[in-house]
Design an enzyme around this catalytic site. Structure first.
Site, PDB file in Angstrom:
ATOM      1  N   THR A  57       0.833  -1.195   0.000  1.00 56.77           N
ATOM      2  CA  THR A  57       0.000   0.000   0.000  1.00 56.77           C
ATOM      3  C   THR A  57       0.873   1.253   0.000  1.00 56.77           C
ATOM      4  OG1 THR A  57      -1.751   1.160   1.169  1.00 56.77           O
ATOM      5  CG2 THR A  57      -0.220  -0.045   2.534  1.00 56.77           C
ATOM      6  N   SER A  81      -1.316   3.405  10.570  1.00 54.95           N
ATOM      7  CA  SER A  81      -2.272   2.585  11.333  1.00 54.95           C
ATOM      8  C   SER A  81      -1.625   1.218  11.551  1.00 54.95           C
ATOM      9  CB  SER A  81      -3.588   2.397  10.569  1.00 54.95           C
ATOM     10  OG  SER A  81      -3.404   1.508   9.478  1.00 54.95           O
ATOM     11  N   TYR A 131      -2.882  -1.463  10.623  1.00 54.12           N
ATOM     12  CA  TYR A 131      -3.034  -2.145   9.323  1.00 54.12           C
ATOM     13  C   TYR A 131      -1.874  -1.771   8.392  1.00 54.12           C
ATOM     14  CZ  TYR A 131      -3.957  -2.102   4.380  1.00 54.12           C
ATOM     15  OH  TYR A 131      -3.778  -2.213   3.024  1.00 54.12           O
ATOM     16  N   HIS A 132      -1.642  -0.451   8.209  1.00 54.41           N
ATOM     17  CA  HIS A 132      -0.582  -0.047   7.281  1.00 54.41           C
ATOM     18  C   HIS A 132       0.777  -0.602   7.747  1.00 54.41           C
ATOM     19  CE1 HIS A 132      -3.661   3.013   6.020  1.00 54.41           C
ATOM     20  NE2 HIS A 132      -3.117   2.805   4.836  1.00 54.41           N
ATOM     21  N   LYS A 172       1.569  -4.080   6.512  1.00 50.66           N
ATOM     22  CA  LYS A 172       2.077  -4.139   5.132  1.00 50.66           C
ATOM     23  C   LYS A 172       3.581  -3.902   5.097  1.00 50.66           C
ATOM     24  CE  LYS A 172      -1.766  -4.508   2.654  1.00 50.66           C
ATOM     25  NZ  LYS A 172      -2.081  -5.695   1.859  1.00 50.66           N
TER      26      LYS A 172
HETATM   27  P1  NAD Z   1     -11.443  -7.028   0.590  1.00 48.07           P
HETATM   28  O1  NAD Z   1     -11.596  -7.045   2.067  1.00 48.07           O
HETATM   29  O2  NAD Z   1     -12.585  -6.595  -0.254  1.00 48.07           O
HETATM   30  O3  NAD Z   1     -10.978  -8.479   0.065  1.00 48.07           O
HETATM   31  C1  NAD Z   1     -10.044  -9.264   0.734  1.00 48.07           C
HETATM   32  C2  NAD Z   1     -10.428 -10.726   0.488  1.00 48.07           C
HETATM   33  O4  NAD Z   1      -9.460 -11.572   1.117  1.00 48.07           O
HETATM   34  C3  NAD Z   1     -11.789 -11.089   1.089  1.00 48.07           C
HETATM   35  O5  NAD Z   1     -12.568 -11.769   0.141  1.00 48.07           O
HETATM   36  C4  NAD Z   1     -11.445 -11.956   2.286  1.00 48.07           C
HETATM   37  O6  NAD Z   1     -12.454 -12.922   2.565  1.00 48.07           O
HETATM   38  C5  NAD Z   1     -10.127 -12.576   1.866  1.00 48.07           C
HETATM   39  N1  NAD Z   1      -9.242 -12.922   2.996  1.00 48.07           N
HETATM   40  C6  NAD Z   1      -8.836 -12.112   3.992  1.00 48.07           C
HETATM   41  N2  NAD Z   1      -8.007 -12.768   4.824  1.00 48.07           N
HETATM   42  C7  NAD Z   1      -7.859 -14.019   4.313  1.00 48.07           C
HETATM   43  C8  NAD Z   1      -7.105 -15.158   4.708  1.00 48.07           C
HETATM   44  N3  NAD Z   1      -6.306 -15.134   5.781  1.00 48.07           N
HETATM   45  N4  NAD Z   1      -7.183 -16.271   3.950  1.00 48.07           N
HETATM   46  C9  NAD Z   1      -7.973 -16.314   2.842  1.00 48.07           C
HETATM   47  N5  NAD Z   1      -8.716 -15.263   2.438  1.00 48.07           N
HETATM   48  C10 NAD Z   1      -8.662 -14.135   3.161  1.00 48.07           C
HETATM   49  O7  NAD Z   1     -10.151  -6.113   0.286  1.00 48.07           O
HETATM   50  P2  NAD Z   1      -9.719  -5.411  -1.087  1.00 48.07           P
HETATM   51  O8  NAD Z   1     -10.183  -4.005  -1.055  1.00 48.07           O
HETATM   52  O9  NAD Z   1     -10.061  -6.270  -2.220  1.00 48.07           O
HETATM   53  O10 NAD Z   1      -8.148  -5.386  -0.902  1.00 48.07           O
HETATM   54  C11 NAD Z   1      -7.356  -6.461  -1.402  1.00 48.07           C
HETATM   55  C12 NAD Z   1      -5.888  -6.192  -1.119  1.00 48.07           C
HETATM   56  O11 NAD Z   1      -5.482  -4.982  -1.747  1.00 48.07           O
HETATM   57  C13 NAD Z   1      -5.546  -6.053   0.360  1.00 48.07           C
HETATM   58  O12 NAD Z   1      -4.313  -6.676   0.616  1.00 48.07           O
HETATM   59  C14 NAD Z   1      -5.426  -4.557   0.541  1.00 48.07           C
HETATM   60  O13 NAD Z   1      -4.544  -4.257   1.590  1.00 48.07           O
HETATM   61  C15 NAD Z   1      -4.889  -4.103  -0.797  1.00 48.07           C
HETATM   62  N6  NAD Z   1      -5.261  -2.716  -1.115  1.00 48.07           N
HETATM   63  C16 NAD Z   1      -6.578  -2.359  -1.217  1.00 48.07           C
HETATM   64  C17 NAD Z   1      -6.898  -1.026  -1.505  1.00 48.07           C
HETATM   65  C18 NAD Z   1      -8.321  -0.543  -1.609  1.00 48.07           C
HETATM   66  O14 NAD Z   1      -8.532   0.676  -1.770  1.00 48.07           O
HETATM   67  N7  NAD Z   1      -9.321  -1.402  -1.559  1.00 48.07           N
HETATM   68  C19 NAD Z   1      -5.868  -0.100  -1.709  1.00 48.07           C
HETATM   69  C20 NAD Z   1      -4.538  -0.503  -1.586  1.00 48.07           C
HETATM   70  C21 NAD Z   1      -4.234  -1.819  -1.293  1.00 48.07           C
HETATM   71  N1  USQ Z   2     -11.286  10.149   4.872  1.00 49.17           N
HETATM   72  C1  USQ Z   2     -12.160  11.206   4.999  1.00 49.17           C
HETATM   73  N2  USQ Z   2     -13.484  10.900   5.081  1.00 49.17           N
HETATM   74  C2  USQ Z   2     -13.973   9.638   5.003  1.00 49.17           C
HETATM   75  C3  USQ Z   2     -13.060   8.567   4.849  1.00 49.17           C
HETATM   76  C4  USQ Z   2     -11.720   8.861   4.798  1.00 49.17           C
HETATM   77  O1  USQ Z   2     -11.758  12.373   5.054  1.00 49.17           O
HETATM   78  O2  USQ Z   2     -15.184   9.463   5.084  1.00 49.17           O
HETATM   79  C5  USQ Z   2      -9.835  10.439   4.760  1.00 49.17           C
HETATM   80  C6  USQ Z   2      -8.975   9.746   5.813  1.00 49.17           C
HETATM   81  O3  USQ Z   2      -8.867  10.520   6.983  1.00 49.17           O
HETATM   82  C7  USQ Z   2      -7.662   9.603   5.072  1.00 49.17           C
HETATM   83  C8  USQ Z   2      -8.079   9.449   3.615  1.00 49.17           C
HETATM   84  O4  USQ Z   2      -9.414   9.913   3.535  1.00 49.17           O
HETATM   85  O5  USQ Z   2      -6.904  10.772   5.170  1.00 49.17           O
HETATM   86  C9  USQ Z   2      -8.032   8.032   3.100  1.00 49.17           C
HETATM   87  O6  USQ Z   2      -8.813   7.181   3.928  1.00 49.17           O
HETATM   88  P1  USQ Z   2      -9.455   5.841   3.328  1.00 49.17           P
HETATM   89  O7  USQ Z   2     -10.318   5.229   4.373  1.00 49.17           O
HETATM   90  O8  USQ Z   2     -10.043   6.140   2.007  1.00 49.17           O
HETATM   91  O9  USQ Z   2      -8.158   4.963   3.019  1.00 49.17           O
HETATM   92  P2  USQ Z   2      -7.122   4.219   3.969  1.00 49.17           P
HETATM   93  O10 USQ Z   2      -7.575   4.117   5.360  1.00 49.17           O
HETATM   94  O11 USQ Z   2      -5.773   4.817   3.728  1.00 49.17           O
HETATM   95  O12 USQ Z   2      -7.149   2.737   3.398  1.00 49.17           O
HETATM   96  C10 USQ Z   2      -7.502   2.409   2.055  1.00 49.17           C
HETATM   97  C11 USQ Z   2      -7.741   0.901   1.993  1.00 49.17           C
HETATM   98  C12 USQ Z   2      -6.431   0.184   2.334  1.00 49.17           C
HETATM   99  C13 USQ Z   2      -5.333   0.670   1.401  1.00 49.17           C
HETATM  100  C14 USQ Z   2      -5.196   2.191   1.443  1.00 49.17           C
HETATM  101  C15 USQ Z   2      -4.274   2.714   0.371  1.00 49.17           C
HETATM  102  O13 USQ Z   2      -8.767   0.520   2.900  1.00 49.17           O
HETATM  103  O14 USQ Z   2      -6.615  -1.213   2.191  1.00 49.17           O
HETATM  104  O15 USQ Z   2      -4.118   0.090   1.780  1.00 49.17           O
HETATM  105  O16 USQ Z   2      -6.481   2.774   1.165  1.00 49.17           O
HETATM  106  S1  USQ Z   2      -3.274   4.057   0.941  1.00 49.17           S
HETATM  107  O17 USQ Z   2      -4.141   5.061   1.548  1.00 49.17           O
HETATM  108  O18 USQ Z   2      -2.563   4.563  -0.201  1.00 49.17           O
HETATM  109  O19 USQ Z   2      -2.377   3.500   1.945  1.00 49.17           O
END
Ligand code: NAD
Ligand code: USQ
Length: 394
Positions: free
Chosen positions: A155, A190, A192-193, A196
């Site tokens: 990420t 966070s 979470y971050h 990664k």
């Molecule tokens: P999501 O939650 O929609 O999908 C994740 C999927 O993985 C789900 O279907 C869940 O059931 C499955 N899963 C989770 N843990 C598992 C495990 N231990 N074993 C098997 N399956 C499991 O998430 P997403 O938005 O599709 O994100 C996918 C990936 O991309 C993540 O690694 C996330 O960090 C990364 N990512 C997402 C975004 C975003 O904006 N959505 C941005 C940057 C990075």
């Molecule tokens: N934010 C608002 N209002 C909202 C939701 C979010 O102002 O209603 C702000 C947050 O404070 C933050 C920004 O928008 O500054 C992004 O928040 P987000 O919830 O859209 O994204 P984030 O928490 O960073 O996480 C999401 C995905 C995660 C992925 C990440 C990419 O859930 O899986 O890793 O985006 S990145 O941000 O580049 O790390």
């Protein structure tokens, strides 16, 4: 062997872990459409987490087996499904041994920053699931498919918001008269971050000691809903999160506009992040798979196309909503997160473009299309899920 290099165009054997999720499902369809042999691994835990949080996708998504059956009907192509958890090494190693993947696309993690900040248990769940799952994937490649290229979703948030340009994974540093190419400093925001960052370190180390080929895709925030493949049939629709835990900034603003809720900008709104359309996510993954890293190489791509402040996004949504006769309003809420305002943000993203990515940019017509799709399902929106309840502070 690279499919793109071959006259015969044989597809690759690709495992898509997390293939029931927002990024994984359309990616599995796209790879299948391109002629690759796709096996989805998913534990379906995200559907359980929806139940835990009382939340739902705005779009009604079918059970995975039915989605895959619909894909077979519509496209003629099969996608294999294995239900199981990456934490279960016996399960994972059996699938890897049998499939012999040439690429392993790893989306299967707990990906919500707010979810990881709910309490101690959720922080530990997130880091265990993500770090242990990735370690299991690395060991399974090492022992059962050593030539397999790992394509891992990282990420952009791993880098945080430093006051210098963000490079793609590594930076040349001169220090006290000596030079080196070192991993770019990480300042995630966070638990979470942080998970990664731990994954990236583990993967880089595994590449060095076991000669594994890996690409870490530091993806920005993904927006949008449809791809060419999900548009082929309503049963293939992607999930669309809008709640304060899993919904992400732009997609949340679009749903909020659709249901007449003020747009929830946190704090001043000057927080700037990197974004990309889900249509580009699926293409980036295919580009990474068909142009693999070399054995032993730990390669990092910054996977995003544009950057915006959250205020800029909200203003764009207000303008797109006006096109549909919706009078959207912006609210500045007290920020539940601890984050920087008015910070410098300039990240490099040339490596995927060099491989041929043609970005879908965030135009008003793109926003209007997503807003129209969202409007079709507003009856499914639970208003009580919109305002944030999880805080970063004590
Ligand atoms: P999501 O939650 O929609 O999908 C994740 C999927 O993985 C789900 O279907 C869940 O059931 C499955 N899963 C989770 N843990 C598992 C495990 N231990 N074993 C098997 N399956 C499991 O998430 P997403 O938005 O599709 O994100 C996918 C990936 O991309 C993540 O690694 C996330 O960090 C990364 N990512 C997402 C975004 C975003 O904006 N959505 C941005 C940057 C990075
Ligand atoms: N934010 C608002 N209002 C909202 C939701 C979010 O102002 O209603 C702000 C947050 O404070 C933050 C920004 O928008 O500054 C992004 O928040 P987000 O919830 O859209 O994204 P984030 O928490 O960073 O996480 C999401 C995905 C995660 C992925 C990440 C990419 O859930 O899986 O890793 O985006 S990145 O941000 O580049 O790390």
């Amino acid at each position: 062997q690279q499919a793109s290099d071959q006259g015969t165009k044989r597809g690759l054997r690709i495992i898509v872990a997390g293939g029931d999720g927002f990024c994984g499902w359309p990616t599995a369809l796209h790879l299948s459409k391109q002629g690759h042999e796709v096996t989805i691994i998913d534990s379906l835990v995200r559907r359980d987490i929806d139940d835990e949080l009382g939340s739902n996708s705005v779009t009604p998504i079918l059970p995975l087996e039915q989605r895959v059956a619909a894909w077979k009907e519509v496209s003629g192509s099969s996608i294999d499904v294995r239900i199981g958890d990456l934490g279960d090494y016996d399960f994972l190693s059996a699938v890897v041994t049998e499939v012999q993947p040439e690429a392993f696309v790893h989306f299967a993690e707990q990906r919500s920053a707010p979810y990881s900040m709910i309490d101690r248990e959720h922080a530990i769940y997130t880091q265990r699931t993500n770090v242990e799952g990735t370690l299991n994937v690395l060991w399974s490649i090492r022992d059962f498919a050593p030539e397999c290229h790992l394509v891992k979703l990282g990420t952009m948030g791993e880098y945080g918001q430093p006051n210098i340009d963000i490079e793609e994974g590594f930076i040349e540093i001169e220090h006290r008269g000596r030079k080196d190419r070192l991993p770019f400093p990480k300042q995630p925001g966070s638990f979470y971050h942080l998970s990664k960052v731990h994954d990236s370190d583990n993967i880089m180390f595994a590449c060095k000691i076991w000669n594994i080929a890996a690409t870490d895709l530091n993806q920005g925030i993904v927006y949008g809903l449809h791809t060419n493949e999900t548009r082929m049939d309503p049963r293939l629709v992607n999930r669309f999160d809008y709640d304060a835990v899993y919904g992400t900034a732009l997609n949340r603003f679009l749903i909020q506009a659709a249901v007449g809720h003020p747009l929830t900008v946190y704090g001043e709104g000057s927080q700037t992040r990197a974004y990309l359309n889900i249509e580009d996510t699926v293409r980036c993954i295919e580009l990474a798979c068909t142009n693999p890293a070399a054995p032993g190489e730990f390669r990092v791509f910054n996977q995003f196309t544009e950057s915006f402040s959250v205020e800029e996004l909200a203003v764009k949504v207000v303008s797109a909503a006006a096109q549909l006769g919706i009078d959207a309003r912006i609210d500045h809420l007290e920020n539940p997160r601890v984050e920087k305002y008015h910070h410098y943000f300039n990240a490099v993203n040339t490596r995927l473009i060099d491989l041929g990515l043609e970005p879908h940019l965030l135009t008003e017509s793109v926003l209007v299309e997503i807003l129209e799709s969202a409007r079709a399902h507003t009856d499914r929106v639970k208003n009580e899920l919109i305002l944030p309840g999880v805080t970063w502070r004590k």
